[in-house]
Design a protein around this motif. Structure first.
Motif, PDB file in Angstrom:
ATOM      1  N   VAL A   1      78.695 -15.507 -54.640  1.00  0.00           N
ATOM      2  CA  VAL A   1      78.499 -16.757 -55.362  1.00  0.00           C
ATOM      3  C   VAL A   1      77.130 -16.742 -56.035  1.00  0.00           C
ATOM      4  O   VAL A   1      76.104 -16.594 -55.366  1.00  0.00           O
ATOM      5  CB  VAL A   1      78.593 -17.967 -54.395  1.00  0.00           C
ATOM      6  CG1 VAL A   1      78.370 -19.268 -55.132  1.00  0.00           C
ATOM      7  CG2 VAL A   1      79.921 -17.980 -53.654  1.00  0.00           C
ATOM      8  N   GLU A   2      77.123 -16.860 -57.351  1.00  0.00           N
ATOM      9  CA  GLU A   2      75.878 -16.974 -58.129  1.00  0.00           C
ATOM     10  C   GLU A   2      74.880 -15.868 -57.799  1.00  0.00           C
ATOM     11  O   GLU A   2      73.684 -16.102 -57.675  1.00  0.00           O
ATOM     12  CB  GLU A   2      75.256 -18.356 -57.912  1.00  0.00           C
ATOM     13  CG  GLU A   2      76.157 -19.494 -58.363  1.00  0.00           C
ATOM     14  CD  GLU A   2      75.659 -20.855 -57.913  1.00  0.00           C
ATOM     15  OE1 GLU A   2      74.694 -20.938 -57.142  1.00  0.00           O
ATOM     16  OE2 GLU A   2      76.263 -21.857 -58.350  1.00  0.00           O
TER      17      GLU A   2
ATOM     18  N   TYR B   1      74.607 -14.123 -55.088  1.00  0.00           N
ATOM     19  CA  TYR B   1      74.315 -14.018 -53.654  1.00  0.00           C
ATOM     20  C   TYR B   1      75.537 -13.526 -52.892  1.00  0.00           C
ATOM     21  O   TYR B   1      76.673 -13.868 -53.244  1.00  0.00           O
ATOM     22  CB  TYR B   1      73.967 -15.398 -53.064  1.00  0.00           C
ATOM     23  CG  TYR B   1      72.641 -15.952 -53.456  1.00  0.00           C
ATOM     24  CD1 TYR B   1      71.504 -15.712 -52.682  1.00  0.00           C
ATOM     25  CD2 TYR B   1      72.506 -16.750 -54.591  1.00  0.00           C
ATOM     26  CE1 TYR B   1      70.283 -16.238 -53.026  1.00  0.00           C
ATOM     27  CE2 TYR B   1      71.273 -17.282 -54.947  1.00  0.00           C
ATOM     28  CZ  TYR B   1      70.166 -17.019 -54.163  1.00  0.00           C
ATOM     29  OH  TYR B   1      68.949 -17.545 -54.510  1.00  0.00           O
TER      30      TYR B   1
ATOM     31  N   LYS C   1      77.178 -14.763 -50.014  1.00  0.00           N
ATOM     32  CA  LYS C   1      77.109 -16.037 -49.299  1.00  0.00           C
ATOM     33  C   LYS C   1      77.801 -15.882 -47.949  1.00  0.00           C
ATOM     34  O   LYS C   1      79.005 -15.681 -47.867  1.00  0.00           O
ATOM     35  CB  LYS C   1      77.755 -17.154 -50.112  1.00  0.00           C
ATOM     36  CG  LYS C   1      77.530 -18.526 -49.490  1.00  0.00           C
ATOM     37  CD  LYS C   1      77.702 -19.638 -50.493  1.00  0.00           C
ATOM     38  CE  LYS C   1      77.311 -20.980 -49.917  1.00  0.00           C
ATOM     39  NZ  LYS C   1      78.300 -21.531 -49.015  1.00  0.00           N
TER      40      LYS C   1
END
Length: 140
Positions: free
Chosen positions: A62-63, A65, A67
């Motif tokens: 996610v973005e 990263y 996560k």
């Protein structure tokens, strides 16, 4: 503990079983919040002692990263560094997948545990499923 990436339906059910026991039964997270619409996009992990599942988690990307999510150890197996082993393994997989940083929303009662493993708190406290959390990040 033998940590494995989930490769089949039985392993996924093993991971869900640990998560259900810890989050739904022990921490009273509503069942409909525990297993969510993001399961299919996650890499799932399960830790075994012999053939008994005792730890579970999942990771999504996610973005930028890795996560780390739903990290849990059955109550009777805590205090044996299994959480640390699981998180280090997840970080290794994230690096292998090209991630150079990880992120998690940790329960505030586990914040010091994550800090010992190099995570830095980057948010104020917020509630998730009725439990106080903070967002934490780490450079891999």
């Amino acid at each position: 503990m033998d940590i494995k990436i989930v490769e089949n339906e039985q392993m996924l059910q093993d991971a869900y079983s640990v998560r259900y026991t810890v989050f739904v039964d022990e921490q009273n997270v509503p069942e409909e919040l525990e297993i969510d619409e993001l399961e299919s996009e996650a890499i799932h992990f399960v830790g075994y002692i012999g053939d008994k599942p005792v730890a579970a988690s999942r990771m999504r990307f996610v973005e930028g990263y890795g996560k780390m999510e739903r990290i849990c150890i059955l109550h009777e197996y805590r205090g044996r560094n299994f959480g640390k082993e699981l998180l280090i393994y997840m970080e290794k997989v994230a690096k292998e997948k090209g991630m150079d940083k990880s992120k998690l929303n940790g329960q505030t009662q586990a914040e010091s545990f994550y800090k010992k493993l190099g995570y830095e708190t980057v948010s104020g406290e917020f509630m998730d499923a009725g439990i106080p959390h903070v967002t934490m990040t780490k450079a891999l």
